[in-house]
Design a protein around this motif. Sequence first.
Motif, short mmCIF file in Angstrom:
data_model
loop_
_atom_site.label_atom_id
_atom_site.label_comp_id
_atom_site.label_asym_id
_atom_site.label_seq_id
_atom_site.Cartn_x
_atom_site.Cartn_y
_atom_site.Cartn_z
N THR A 161 103.88 54.01 38.32
CA THR A 161 103.84 55.45 38.63
C THR A 161 102.70 55.81 39.57
OG1 THR A 161 102.55 55.83 36.60
CG2 THR A 161 104.94 56.13 36.46
N GLN A 162 101.65 55.00 39.58
CA GLN A 162 100.55 55.27 40.50
C GLN A 162 100.99 55.07 41.94
OE1 GLN A 162 97.69 52.59 38.83
NE2 GLN A 162 97.17 53.98 37.14
N LEU A 163 101.96 54.18 42.16
CA LEU A 163 102.49 54.00 43.51
C LEU A 163 103.61 54.99 43.80
CD1 LEU A 163 102.66 52.47 46.18
CD2 LEU A 163 104.21 50.84 45.08
N THR A 164 104.54 55.18 42.87
CA THR A 164 105.67 56.07 43.14
C THR A 164 105.23 57.52 43.34
OG1 THR A 164 106.09 56.37 40.76
CG2 THR A 164 107.30 54.61 41.89
N GLU A 165 104.06 57.90 42.79
CA GLU A 165 103.57 59.27 42.94
C GLU A 165 102.41 59.37 43.93
OE1 GLU A 165 102.64 60.67 39.03
OE2 GLU A 165 104.68 60.34 38.27
N ALA A 166 102.21 58.33 44.72
CA ALA A 166 101.10 58.31 45.68
C ALA A 166 101.38 59.25 46.85
CB ALA A 166 100.88 56.90 46.20
N ARG A 167 100.31 59.92 47.32
CA ARG A 167 100.38 60.81 48.48
C ARG A 167 99.60 60.18 49.63
NH1 ARG A 167 100.30 64.55 44.14
NH2 ARG A 167 101.75 66.31 44.43
N TRP A 168 99.97 60.58 50.84
CA TRP A 168 99.30 60.00 52.01
C TRP A 168 97.83 60.40 52.09
CZ3 TRP A 168 101.07 55.92 53.89
CH2 TRP A 168 102.44 55.68 53.98
N ASP A 169 97.46 61.54 51.51
CA ASP A 169 96.04 61.92 51.59
C ASP A 169 95.15 61.06 50.70
OD1 ASP A 169 96.61 62.87 49.04
OD2 ASP A 169 96.47 64.99 49.58
N GLU A 170 95.76 60.17 49.90
CA GLU A 170 94.99 59.23 49.07
C GLU A 170 94.66 57.94 49.83
OE1 GLU A 170 97.37 60.61 44.98
OE2 GLU A 170 97.39 58.51 45.64
N ILE A 171 95.34 57.73 50.95
CA ILE A 171 95.19 56.48 51.70
C ILE A 171 94.18 56.65 52.84
CG2 ILE A 171 96.38 54.64 52.94
CD1 ILE A 171 97.36 54.98 50.08
N ASP A 172 93.15 55.82 52.84
CA ASP A 172 92.16 55.81 53.93
C ASP A 172 92.38 54.54 54.74
OD1 ASP A 172 89.90 55.58 55.57
OD2 ASP A 172 88.65 56.69 54.14
N PHE A 173 93.09 54.70 55.86
CA PHE A 173 93.43 53.52 56.65
C PHE A 173 92.18 52.90 57.30
CE2 PHE A 173 97.66 55.43 56.41
CZ PHE A 173 98.46 54.31 56.24
N GLU A 174 91.22 53.71 57.69
CA GLU A 174 90.02 53.19 58.35
C GLU A 174 89.18 52.32 57.41
OE1 GLU A 174 87.71 56.18 60.21
OE2 GLU A 174 89.29 56.80 61.61
N LYS A 175 89.02 52.77 56.17
CA LYS A 175 88.25 52.01 55.20
C LYS A 175 89.12 50.99 54.45
CE LYS A 175 84.79 55.59 54.27
NZ LYS A 175 84.18 56.45 53.21
#
Length: 440
Positions: free
Chosen positions: A272-286
């Motif tokens: 559920t942590q993946l299925t409910e993930a939002r893009w604002d949680e992902i930091d591509f630079e870090k």
Amino acid sequence: MALTDTKIKNLKPAEKAYQESDELGLFIEIMPGGTKVWRLRYRILGKQEKITLGHYPIFGLAEARSWRDECKLLAKRGLSPMGLKRGDLIANHHQAIIKELGELFVAKWCAETVNKMRIKELDRLVDNNVEVFAHQWYEEIVKPNNKRHLTILRVLEKDVFPAIGNLQITDVNVTDVIGITDKIKNRGSDQMALQTRNILKRLFSYAIARQKTQFNPAAAIEGRFIAQAKSRDVSLTSDEIGRLLRSVYQSSMRRSNKLALHLLILTMVRKTQLTEARWDEIDFEKAEWIIPAGRMKKDKTQVVSLCRQAIAMLNELKGLSSDSEWVLPSRHSLIKPISHTTLNAAIRTLELDIQQFVIHDFRRTASTHLHEAGFNSDWIEKCLAHEIKGIRGVYNKAQYAEHRREMLQWWADFVDSQIEEGRKVIIGRFGQAGSSSIAQ
């Protein structure tokens, strides 16, 4: 014109079965699924009969012609090759013919015929016969692609063929499969009963693909009604990891679901942590995924280090998400994430020769392999978001983060090596594609 080996090899299946003649009544029939069957027409006592000699290329052209000549000789003497094959009792009026022909010759012909069929494991050469088709499936699909192919063959020979080997594929029903599994369970082998059901499920799935039948009687029986998975706390072996992911990427499921299942293995997060993930949680630079406390079991923010492969997968998912806020938007609405059952359903569509497991077992699988590889238990527990008690729980978090990043990259590379294993599977160049993202 007489057939040649080259011509036979080049014969392609059509929508309907068709025939190509050789000589003296011998012909080969090409079935819609691609199977090629030798048959012979002959006349005996003024009546036409037809007999099936065997499947090509198990029986080559020369062998088919030799067998044809033997059959024609018997027919000329008044003996029915078809009757002998069925094991019919020879009528009294044939006795004189048998004596004239010589009992030794007849016995020799029958023995050679039976021996040929036994050697080729085609005792019952009937179109779409379960045993014949199962041997074809074993030789073409199972043996080249499964290290445990001999185990599957033993299951077929011990429990499947004696029960339904003589049946037409289209005649096998759920009751037949239950009869097989119940007999195995009565021996005290519940897990073998479950494994046999899984083998039959794969066999009939292949039969459907080859247009031999439209129904899978084994798939109609849920595994849990046969036996429960062993309470071994399921952890996939390295070989099972490879087979699972190869099956995922070779399946017809949506590309986003394939990437999601792969990410679950690499990141060690709960489903559920993946299925409910939002893009604002992902930091591509870090190269980090910050899961907020509200979505964590322990109500504590979790920072997930993203390996090169995970970054590349997320970049691809970004393009597939159609500007939705969700990493995995619903197929029917971009303002909702996928259902919590979507990935479970995707897994159930796979034809796997792997003991039953659930998606949550991906976490245990990663933990098991990382511990076996000698990684620090605290790093592993931190990746699993398990609470570490005592003074160990206040260990230098920055150092933990770096160790976890290195460990998860090792794990992703390990998983890659299991997928490849000398097989060509198009999954994406995740490791290379993501390297530049992290290097920044």
